[in-house]
Write a protein that holds these residues in place. Structure first.
Motif, short mmCIF file in Angstrom:
data_model
loop_
_atom_site.label_atom_id
_atom_site.label_comp_id
_atom_site.label_asym_id
_atom_site.label_seq_id
_atom_site.Cartn_x
_atom_site.Cartn_y
_atom_site.Cartn_z
N TYR A 196 0.83 -1.22 0.00
CA TYR A 196 0.00 0.00 0.00
C TYR A 196 0.86 1.27 0.00
O TYR A 196 0.66 2.18 0.80
N ARG A 198 1.23 3.83 -2.13
CA ARG A 198 0.58 5.10 -2.43
C ARG A 198 -0.34 5.53 -1.30
O ARG A 198 -0.31 6.67 -0.85
N SER A 199 -1.17 4.59 -0.82
CA SER A 199 -2.07 4.92 0.28
C SER A 199 -1.29 5.28 1.54
O SER A 199 -1.68 6.19 2.28
N GLY A 200 -0.21 4.56 1.79
CA GLY A 200 0.59 4.86 2.97
C GLY A 200 1.22 6.24 2.93
O GLY A 200 1.25 6.96 3.94
N VAL A 202 0.07 8.84 1.22
CA VAL A 202 -1.00 9.81 1.39
C VAL A 202 -1.39 9.93 2.86
O VAL A 202 -1.57 11.03 3.40
N LEU A 203 -1.51 8.78 3.53
CA LEU A 203 -1.88 8.80 4.94
C LEU A 203 -0.79 9.47 5.78
O LEU A 203 -1.10 10.24 6.71
N MET A 315 -2.29 -1.89 7.60
CA MET A 315 -1.73 -1.84 6.26
C MET A 315 -0.46 -2.65 6.11
O MET A 315 -0.01 -2.91 4.99
N TRP A 321 4.34 0.54 8.35
CA TRP A 321 3.51 1.72 8.11
C TRP A 321 3.06 2.35 9.42
O TRP A 321 2.90 3.57 9.50
N PRO A 366 -8.64 13.16 1.89
CA PRO A 366 -7.71 12.06 1.56
C PRO A 366 -7.61 11.01 2.66
O PRO A 366 -7.41 9.83 2.36
N VAL A 370 -8.27 7.00 1.97
CA VAL A 370 -7.35 5.91 2.30
C VAL A 370 -8.05 4.85 3.14
O VAL A 370 -7.88 3.64 2.94
N HIS A 373 -10.18 2.82 0.84
CA HIS A 373 -9.42 2.01 -0.13
C HIS A 373 -8.77 0.80 0.53
O HIS A 373 -8.75 -0.29 -0.05
N THR A 374 -8.23 0.98 1.71
CA THR A 374 -7.49 -0.11 2.35
C THR A 374 -8.31 -0.93 3.31
O THR A 374 -7.91 -2.02 3.69
#
Length: 444
Positions: A196, A198-200, A202-203, A315, A321, A366, A370, A373-374
């Motif tokens: 993850y 990209r999500s990580g 962003v978070l 994640m 993460w 955002p 996230v 999404h996750t």
């Protein structure tokens, strides 16, 4: 029968020791300002240096906990916290206080890193982080009730040092190091990669700004109560203690609620509520508005934080993460006191609160994305249907699910095709007889 859940008390205690310094930030900065004759900006800079050192520890040690060993790193962090904060509490030299605060901050960050890594490996990371937030909120509330009645610039620093010493004996129950060679290629190497990404990222970026907004207000809350709301320091301490007590109730509620609402709604909706609480607290001009803003804010803040910690832990089961997002949060926490001091000095507390609230409303989007999404998402009605036409209610995508295993939202359902088998005669109903258990062997 389900196996009873065991409570990871060593991790809860280590979490408490690592998080106590940020929770005591307002009184720490205020005591340094008054006890060492520093300006508000200088005292905020000392608090920022402490928290920046804590964030640095997280970034440096995120991938080394398993190799070095949780027990070794935890003891090192607690020792640095005890020595650094204790030394800063016993001296009045400003350079020595700054150095001690930075050493102690690195120790707090090390303890937090170990706790976050081990909590991510738990079967229920949200429950473990909730217990940690309960513990640190209760302890910070006790400090806020006692410290304002005692003189001295280093009482809060001494409280953090004593907490680190008290937690030391529990580190014997933490695992040691497990060094292993890095896989050269193949599926093992692929599983060792950070999922993850990209999500990580962003978070992590959102958490930096989220924590900056929280601690920009938290770092100057004492000055708002004393200077703008015209309250005495003991009264402000009582308000903080009550607010942290309300935070305990909020964390208890989050623990009882668990994942029933998912993570997106508590994170997104809670952040919107926090934005309003910050604006109210920053514009307070009396006891009623100041107490209402602080209590409401501290009730919602740990709830959202517990879900954010659980989201980061989910994640990656190795906790990377959780540590990296936590370190990004510490960077925001570190910049918070200085940001709040500069904004309030240039534009005043109400404008500062409006700016911070608007920023929180922007980053709520955002963070919610996230979480969706996750953490799984419901499919639209008719996207997936069982045999017979009944729609599948919900498919929750757990972290680590292979790509393509779960249909996209709105994907058309796949038709069921019957394939005839040529050359196979259809059996006649009378070609078979019933089996008789009482029939003698060999009888026709």
């Amino acid at each position: 029968m389900f196996a009873p859940r065991t409570t990871p008390w060593p991790l809860v205690a280590l979490f408490t020791a690592g998080y106590l310094a940020p929770y005591l930030l307002p009184t720490t900065v205020g005591r340094l300002e008054r006890g060492l004759a520093l300006s508000a900006t200088q005292a905020g800079a000392v608090g920022s240096a402490l928290l920046l050192s804590s964030a640095t520890a997280g970034f440096l040690l995120a991938s080394r906990v398993e190799r070095v060993g949780a027990r070794t790193l935890a003891r090192l962090g607690l020792l640095m916290a005890a020595v650094g904060y204790g030394g800063a509490a016993l001296t009045t030299s400003v350079p020595a206080v700054v150095a001690g605060a930075m050493v102690g901050g690195f120790g707090s960050g090390t303890a937090t890193t170990v706790a976050a890594t081990r909590i991510a490996a738990e079967r229920d990371p949200h429950r473990a982080s909730t217990l940690g937030l309960l513990s640190v909120s209760a302890l910070a509330g006790v400090v806020y009730l006692t410290v304002p009645r005692l003189p001295g610039h280093g009482l809060t620093l001494a409280a953090i040092a004593l907490t680190a010493l008290a937690v030391w004996p529990l580190t014997s129950r933490l695992p040691g190091g497990t060094p292993a060679p890095r896989p050269a290629a193949g599926p093992d190497r692929a599983s060792a990669r950070l999922p993850y990404r990209r999500s990580g990222l962003v978070l992590a970026g959102a958490m930096l700004l989220w924590s900056l907004a929280q601690n920009a207000l938290w770092g100057v809350s004492g000055r708002i109560g004393v200077g703008q709301a015209h309250l005495s320091e003991p009264t402000v301490g009582v308000v903080f203690a009550v607010a942290l007590g309300a935070g305990l109730l909020g964390v208890l509620g989050a623990g009882a609620l668990g994942a029933r609402l998912g993570r997106a709604l508590p994170i997104g909706g809670g952040t919107v509520l926090i934005a309003g609480c910050i604006a109210l607290s920053a514009s307070a001009t009396g006891l009623g508005s100041f107490a209402a803003g602080e209590i409401a804010w501290n009730t919602v803040y740990p709830v959202v934080l517990s879900y954010l910690i659980g989201l980061a832990a989910s994640m990656d089961s190795r906790g990377r993460w959780a540590v990296l997002v936590g370190s990004a949060s510490s960077l925001g926490t570190a910049a918070g006191p200085l940001t709040g001091s500069v904004l309030s000095a240039q534009a005043g507390f109400p404008v500062m609160g409006a700016v911070l609230g608007a920023g929180l409303l922007l980053i709520a989007l955002p963070m919610t994305a996230v979480a969706l999404h996750t953490g799984g998402r419901p499919l639209l009605p008719g996207a997936v249907r069982r045999r017979g036409g009944h729609p599948a209610a919900v498919i929750a995508a757990a972290p680590g699910t292979p790509a393509g295993a779960i249909p996209e939202v709105g994907a058309p359902e796949q038709p069921v095709v019957q394939i005839p088998l040529d050359g196979t005669p259809a059996p006649a109903q009378r070609a078979y007889d019933t089996a008789a258990a009482t029939q003698a062997p060999g009888a026709p």
